[in-house]
Design an enzyme around this catalytic site. Sequence first.
Site, mmCIF file in Angstrom:
data_model
loop_
_atom_site.group_PDB
_atom_site.id
_atom_site.type_symbol
_atom_site.label_atom_id
_atom_site.label_comp_id
_atom_site.label_asym_id
_atom_site.label_seq_id
_atom_site.Cartn_x
_atom_site.Cartn_y
_atom_site.Cartn_z
ATOM 1 N N GLY A 50 74.725 17.601 68.872
ATOM 2 C CA GLY A 50 74.252 16.349 69.422
ATOM 3 C C GLY A 50 75.079 15.218 68.848
ATOM 4 N N GLN A 55 77.277 6.559 66.442
ATOM 5 C CA GLN A 55 78.129 7.370 65.563
ATOM 6 C C GLN A 55 79.612 7.224 65.909
ATOM 7 O OE1 GLN A 55 75.590 11.084 66.104
ATOM 8 N NE2 GLN A 55 76.392 11.313 64.028
ATOM 9 N N CYS A 103 74.451 16.320 59.809
ATOM 10 C CA CYS A 103 74.820 15.174 60.636
ATOM 11 C C CYS A 103 76.315 14.940 60.546
ATOM 12 C CB CYS A 103 74.057 13.942 60.152
ATOM 13 S SG CYS A 103 74.355 12.461 61.130
ATOM 14 N N LEU A 104 76.926 14.647 61.679
ATOM 15 C CA LEU A 104 78.363 14.356 61.677
ATOM 16 C C LEU A 104 78.676 13.108 60.855
ATOM 17 C CD1 LEU A 104 79.182 15.017 65.449
ATOM 18 C CD2 LEU A 104 79.348 16.600 63.520
ATOM 19 N N HIS A 145 66.482 13.674 66.238
ATOM 20 C CA HIS A 145 67.549 13.277 65.312
ATOM 21 C C HIS A 145 68.439 12.213 65.967
ATOM 22 C CE1 HIS A 145 70.744 14.379 62.232
ATOM 23 N NE2 HIS A 145 71.462 13.758 63.152
ATOM 24 N N GLU A 146 68.824 12.445 67.219
ATOM 25 C CA GLU A 146 69.726 11.504 67.896
ATOM 26 C C GLU A 146 69.029 10.191 68.242
ATOM 27 O OE1 GLU A 146 72.706 12.186 67.534
ATOM 28 O OE2 GLU A 146 72.553 14.346 67.232
ATOM 29 N N HIS A 149 69.130 7.945 65.388
ATOM 30 C CA HIS A 149 70.398 7.203 65.276
ATOM 31 C C HIS A 149 70.340 5.911 66.082
ATOM 32 C CE1 HIS A 149 73.156 9.578 62.918
ATOM 33 N NE2 HIS A 149 72.903 10.679 63.621
#
Length: 161
Positions: A50, A55, A103-104, A145-146, A149
Amino acid sequence: MDIVLAVAQRGEGILKLTAAPVADDEFGSAWLRGLADAMQATMLARSGVGIAAPQVYVSKRVIIVASRPNLRYPDAPDMEAVVMVNPEILRFSDDCLLGEEGCLSVPDQRGQVARAAQIQLRYFTLDGVQVVTAFSGFPARIVQHEVDHLNGVLFVERLST
């Protein structure tokens, strides 16, 4: 040619902002499609499941959810990537599941996070078509999670101790 974008890292201001909604006149635009394509290429290049627009330094309410087995999540279920514009979680189930997240934007840390087992979600496609659907299990975790963000929250702020 797919464009892979730089990924904002923990501590950068853009990750703390509440992202702006995509405006009505942006639906169907080349700009929005290009953003989605670049987000997807970036997510795939970094073995993500995702990604959220903040991000990649774009403070807009756009996420991609793409559960699939990979090096970071070998047991993830396989699903087609879904681009979600202006997503809104309408309902969270009472039952929560503890699961490992990474997480990225926080590549050096993973941890256990409690998330609703099921969610109901409303979002729009790139063309502005409204979709109301439900997710459960790992895909529901990715959506939560997204969406975090988009609200300036990183998973490390939700770690179970």
